[in-house]
Motif scaffolding. Sequence first.
Motif, short mmCIF file in Angstrom:
data_model
loop_
_atom_site.label_atom_id
_atom_site.label_comp_id
_atom_site.label_asym_id
_atom_site.label_seq_id
_atom_site.Cartn_x
_atom_site.Cartn_y
_atom_site.Cartn_z
N LYS A 154 6.48 4.05 -3.37
CA LYS A 154 6.05 3.13 -2.31
C LYS A 154 5.30 1.94 -2.90
N THR A 197 -3.83 -5.61 6.19
CA THR A 197 -2.67 -5.13 6.94
C THR A 197 -1.46 -4.95 6.03
N GLN A 198 -1.24 -5.89 5.11
CA GLN A 198 -0.18 -5.75 4.12
C GLN A 198 -0.52 -6.64 2.93
N THR A 203 0.24 -0.57 5.93
CA THR A 203 1.64 -0.21 5.76
C THR A 203 1.83 0.99 4.84
N GLN A 217 -4.36 -9.06 13.35
CA GLN A 217 -4.79 -8.39 12.13
C GLN A 217 -6.20 -7.81 12.27
N GLU A 236 6.59 -1.96 -2.73
CA GLU A 236 5.82 -3.03 -2.10
C GLU A 236 5.56 -4.16 -3.09
N ASN A 263 -6.21 -4.73 14.52
CA ASN A 263 -5.67 -3.55 13.84
C ASN A 263 -6.63 -2.99 12.79
N THR A 320 -3.48 -0.60 2.41
CA THR A 320 -2.94 -1.42 3.48
C THR A 320 -2.55 -0.53 4.66
#
Length: 207
Positions: A128, A81-82, A111, A38, A132, A41, A109
């Motif tokens: 979206k 990250t999410q 994603t 994580q 989520e 990224n 995020t």
Amino acid sequence: MTFKFKRKRILLSEKNKSSRAIGYARATNNEFENLEEQIKNLKEEGCSLVFSEFISLDAEVKPQLNKAINFLNKGDQLIITQLDRAFKNKRECLMTINKLINKDIKLRTLTGFFAANESPKENSSIFKILYELDNLEDKSLGEIKREQLLRRKLSGNNMGGRPKISPLKESLVIRLRNEGYSYRSIRSQTGIALSTIRRVILEGELT
């Protein structure tokens, strides 16, 4: 007039330059590789600083997340990250989003939630976001239940006392979940309690 125009452009440039991208990463127990991935990224995404911690998703307070939010200023953005790295349910997520919006801070995020290259007015972005949020609760419940099952196994506690259903119904629950049905949809189709549905699915993932 020329001087004032140039001065205005300089000020705008300085304002944009001063905005920061701050990351937050979280993993359960000692999932070092998960946390490191994580952080990697988030730094590749441009985060100048990443706050991170090992803490359960259902913890009432996440100290490093609070530090990250308090560290941000107007115009900055918080990147994760999410969604389930920071929030255990929709209510907690929406409360934090509202808090950040009031401070003129953006949450996004990796994603695609509130992605920087998309307009929030576009229908695709709205769908979206709703998608989520709809999946956030199932993801967080899944992690919490897996932690509870693992703790019981490690402690040697008896995992009995739960409602039992036939192997046929267990197979039906697993098949419906694999086909993409939500827990509530499975309950409406089978009449099985949500707690039993979650147990069957989670125990199936652990075997």
